[in-house]
Design a protein around this motif. Structure first.
Motif, mmCIF file in Angstrom:
data_model
loop_
_atom_site.group_PDB
_atom_site.id
_atom_site.type_symbol
_atom_site.label_atom_id
_atom_site.label_comp_id
_atom_site.label_asym_id
_atom_site.label_seq_id
_atom_site.Cartn_x
_atom_site.Cartn_y
_atom_site.Cartn_z
ATOM 1 N N ASN A 12 0.822 -1.205 0.000
ATOM 2 C CA ASN A 12 0.000 0.000 0.000
ATOM 3 C C ASN A 12 0.857 1.256 0.000
ATOM 4 O O ASN A 12 0.616 2.194 -0.778
ATOM 5 C CB ASN A 12 -0.929 -0.026 1.220
ATOM 6 N N TRP A 13 1.904 1.275 0.826
ATOM 7 C CA TRP A 13 2.767 2.458 0.900
ATOM 8 C C TRP A 13 3.643 2.598 -0.343
ATOM 9 O O TRP A 13 3.977 3.709 -0.751
ATOM 10 C CB TRP A 13 3.600 2.425 2.175
ATOM 11 N N ASP A 14 3.997 1.489 -0.962
ATOM 12 C CA ASP A 14 4.711 1.575 -2.233
ATOM 13 C C ASP A 14 3.847 2.251 -3.295
ATOM 14 O O ASP A 14 4.352 3.022 -4.125
ATOM 15 C CB ASP A 14 5.118 0.181 -2.711
ATOM 16 N N ASP A 15 2.544 1.976 -3.265
ATOM 17 C CA ASP A 15 1.624 2.640 -4.197
ATOM 18 C C ASP A 15 1.485 4.123 -3.879
ATOM 19 O O ASP A 15 1.373 4.966 -4.775
ATOM 20 C CB ASP A 15 0.238 1.989 -4.138
ATOM 21 N N ARG A 16 1.464 4.447 -2.605
ATOM 22 C CA ARG A 16 1.257 5.836 -2.200
ATOM 23 C C ARG A 16 2.445 6.746 -2.531
ATOM 24 O O ARG A 16 2.273 7.931 -2.816
ATOM 25 C CB ARG A 16 1.007 5.923 -0.686
ATOM 26 N N ALA A 17 3.654 6.190 -2.456
ATOM 27 C CA ALA A 17 4.863 7.014 -2.503
ATOM 28 C C ALA A 17 4.925 7.947 -3.707
ATOM 29 O O ALA A 17 5.132 9.166 -3.541
ATOM 30 C CB ALA A 17 6.095 6.123 -2.439
ATOM 31 N N PRO A 18 4.764 7.463 -4.956
ATOM 32 C CA PRO A 18 4.860 8.409 -6.083
ATOM 33 C C PRO A 18 3.717 9.414 -6.106
ATOM 34 O O PRO A 18 3.905 10.544 -6.575
ATOM 35 C CB PRO A 18 4.835 7.487 -7.308
ATOM 36 N N LEU A 19 2.547 9.025 -5.604
ATOM 37 C CA LEU A 19 1.423 9.959 -5.544
ATOM 38 C C LEU A 19 1.717 11.076 -4.544
ATOM 39 O O LEU A 19 1.448 12.253 -4.810
ATOM 40 C CB LEU A 19 0.135 9.223 -5.158
ATOM 41 N N HIS A 20 2.262 10.718 -3.411
ATOM 42 C CA HIS A 20 2.594 11.718 -2.399
ATOM 43 C C HIS A 20 3.698 12.654 -2.897
ATOM 44 O O HIS A 20 3.656 13.859 -2.651
ATOM 45 C CB HIS A 20 3.021 11.031 -1.109
ATOM 46 N N ALA A 21 4.676 12.091 -3.590
ATOM 47 C CA ALA A 21 5.767 12.915 -4.106
ATOM 48 C C ALA A 21 5.266 13.909 -5.152
ATOM 49 O O ALA A 21 5.833 15.000 -5.300
ATOM 50 C CB ALA A 21 6.855 12.029 -4.704
ATOM 51 N N ALA A 22 4.203 13.545 -5.866
ATOM 52 C CA ALA A 22 3.652 14.420 -6.907
ATOM 53 C C ALA A 22 2.637 15.422 -6.379
ATOM 54 O O ALA A 22 2.265 16.361 -7.083
ATOM 55 C CB ALA A 22 2.997 13.571 -8.000
ATOM 56 N N SER A 23 2.206 15.251 -5.144
ATOM 57 C CA SER A 23 1.151 16.111 -4.598
ATOM 58 C C SER A 23 1.728 17.404 -4.030
ATOM 59 O O SER A 23 2.900 17.468 -3.645
ATOM 60 C CB SER A 23 0.386 15.374 -3.493
ATOM 61 N N THR A 24 0.879 18.415 -3.955
ATOM 62 C CA THR A 24 1.304 19.667 -3.324
ATOM 63 C C THR A 24 1.380 19.537 -1.813
ATOM 64 O O THR A 24 2.035 20.351 -1.150
ATOM 65 C CB THR A 24 0.333 20.799 -3.693
ATOM 66 N N ASP A 25 0.736 18.535 -1.246
ATOM 67 C CA ASP A 25 0.714 18.359 0.209
ATOM 68 C C ASP A 25 2.119 18.207 0.789
ATOM 69 O O ASP A 25 2.397 18.669 1.895
ATOM 70 C CB ASP A 25 -0.126 17.133 0.582
ATOM 71 N N TYR A 26 3.002 17.550 0.055
ATOM 72 C CA TYR A 26 4.361 17.319 0.539
ATOM 73 C C TYR A 26 5.354 18.380 0.073
ATOM 74 O O TYR A 26 6.523 18.342 0.463
ATOM 75 C CB TYR A 26 4.829 15.918 0.137
ATOM 76 N N ALA A 27 4.908 19.284 -0.766
ATOM 77 C CA ALA A 27 5.681 20.485 -1.127
ATOM 78 C C ALA A 27 7.083 20.178 -1.624
ATOM 79 O O ALA A 27 8.055 20.876 -1.297
ATOM 80 C CB ALA A 27 5.747 21.440 0.074
ATOM 81 N N MET A 28 7.201 19.147 -2.444
ATOM 82 C CA MET A 28 8.531 18.757 -2.929
ATOM 83 C C MET A 28 9.196 19.890 -3.718
ATOM 84 O O MET A 28 10.406 20.122 -3.588
ATOM 85 C CB MET A 28 8.417 17.505 -3.788
ATOM 86 N N GLU A 29 8.421 20.590 -4.539
ATOM 87 C CA GLU A 29 9.005 21.667 -5.331
ATOM 88 C C GLU A 29 9.494 22.792 -4.430
ATOM 89 O O GLU A 29 10.510 23.432 -4.714
ATOM 90 C CB GLU A 29 7.990 22.187 -6.341
ATOM 91 N N ARG A 30 8.796 23.040 -3.334
ATOM 92 C CA ARG A 30 9.226 24.071 -2.385
ATOM 93 C C ARG A 30 10.566 23.684 -1.762
ATOM 94 O O ARG A 30 11.450 24.529 -1.573
ATOM 95 C CB ARG A 30 8.160 24.248 -1.308
ATOM 96 N N PHE A 31 10.733 22.401 -1.445
ATOM 97 C CA PHE A 31 12.012 21.938 -0.922
ATOM 98 C C PHE A 31 13.132 22.190 -1.929
ATOM 99 O O PHE A 31 14.245 22.567 -1.547
ATOM 100 C CB PHE A 31 11.940 20.447 -0.589
ATOM 101 N N ARG A 32 12.843 21.977 -3.214
ATOM 102 C CA ARG A 32 13.860 22.135 -4.247
ATOM 103 C C ARG A 32 14.222 23.604 -4.489
ATOM 104 O O ARG A 32 15.379 23.934 -4.742
ATOM 105 C CB ARG A 32 13.379 21.494 -5.551
ATOM 106 N N SER A 33 13.224 24.468 -4.400
ATOM 107 C CA SER A 33 13.455 25.867 -4.751
ATOM 108 C C SER A 33 13.941 26.717 -3.585
ATOM 109 O O SER A 33 14.539 27.773 -3.787
ATOM 110 C CB SER A 33 12.161 26.478 -5.316
ATOM 111 N N ASP A 34 13.690 26.269 -2.362
ATOM 112 C CA ASP A 34 14.044 27.052 -1.184
ATOM 113 C C ASP A 34 14.815 26.156 -0.220
ATOM 114 O O ASP A 34 14.233 25.333 0.483
ATOM 115 C CB ASP A 34 12.778 27.603 -0.522
#
Length: 273
Positions: A12-34
């Motif tokens: 279940n968590w293996d399925d969730r991982a790419p979805l979470h990484a693509a969501s705004t909830d985890y703010a991955m792009e914010r981590f990259r830019s700031d």
């Protein structure tokens, strides 16, 4: 035949991982830019967490690593541990992209001591939504105690076990619909994930457990740890009761009515003598 909860939940968590990484909830792009950005979850923790610069820490059940990287940005030397290889793919990628040195290790939490070694850490950090995946809070507490060096500290912020026992489908009142105390048999659920993103969960079934607050505290005491803080909060970092909560400026969700009636999360701190 009994289902291996670890295999079921890992899928279940293996399925969730790419979805979470693509969501705004985890703010991955914010981590990259700031490069100074830290997650809302860790930002909420800072007043109680204090200065962790120079500490060697391990984040148990670290998922895709955003909180782990946040702790590293606060000055700790961090290791992240998770049982989901797909989650760790995302965590390692983000750490590489943002230039933060974090060692991400694949392991079940109960095997953490055999993988990482005894008394290696000044800080054990566990965040929201972790303990419900573990059948024995006593085994977890012993793992924490064994990982800590003398003088080391546990920092746990979790969803409150009273909240976990509320039936979120009852929208007109607060109804206890699930166990509060740890049970031998797990609760079984089938569903999606908690982020707002398009995608498919191919393995929607999970097995989970609740653990009462007293059970958690007592388990830590029985390992020899000293409880140094216990704070209950009227907020949680996700919309735990859909339609009955509002998000505040600090990123936390609170009940829109009668906030005083329900604890939504808590922070528990302990130290190894």
């Amino acid at each position: 035949m009994d289902v291996d909860y670890r295999k079921l939940n890992r899928a279940n968590w293996d399925d969730r991982a790419p979805l979470h990484a693509a969501s705004t909830d985890y703010a991955m792009e914010r981590f990259r830019s700031d490069r100074s950005y830290i997650s809302d979850v860790v930002r909420f923790d800072v007043p109680l967490l204090g200065d962790i610069r120079g500490l060697r820490g391990v984040h148990l059940q670290c998922h895709i690593g955003t909180d782990t990287i946040s702790l590293a940005r606060l000055g700790a030397t961090m290791t992240g541990l998770d049982f989901s290889p797909a989650s760790l793919v995302q965590a390692r990628l983000l750490a590489e992209q943002v230039g933060t040195a974090v060692d991400f290790v694949e392991s079940d939490v109960y095997d953490a001591v055999s993988v990482l070694g005894k008394q290696q850490f000044d800080l054990v950090f566990t965040g929201i939504g972790a303990l419900c995946w573990l059948p024995s809070i006593q085994r977890w507490a012993q793992t924490v105690a064994d990982l800590l060096r003398p003088g080391g500290q546990l920092f746990l912020r979790e969803g409150h076990p009273v909240l976990w026992s509320v039936d979120e489908e009852q929208t007109d009142r607060l109804v206890i619909g699930y166990p509060y105390f740890e049970t031998e048999k797990p609760m079984e659920f089938t569903g999606g994930t908690y982020v707002d993103v398009d995608g498919t969960i191919d393995h929607p079934s999970t097995q989970e457990w609740n653990h009462g607050l007293g059970e958690i505290v007592q388990a830590l005491i029985e390992t020899g740890l000293t409880i140094t803080g216990l704070t209950e909060h009227d907020s949680a970092p996700w919309e735990a009761l859909p339609g009955r909560m509002a998000r505040d400026d600090d990123g936390e969700w609170r009940l829109t009515e009668h906030r005083e009636r329900l604890p939504l999360s808590y922070t528990l701190q302990a130290r190894k003598p």
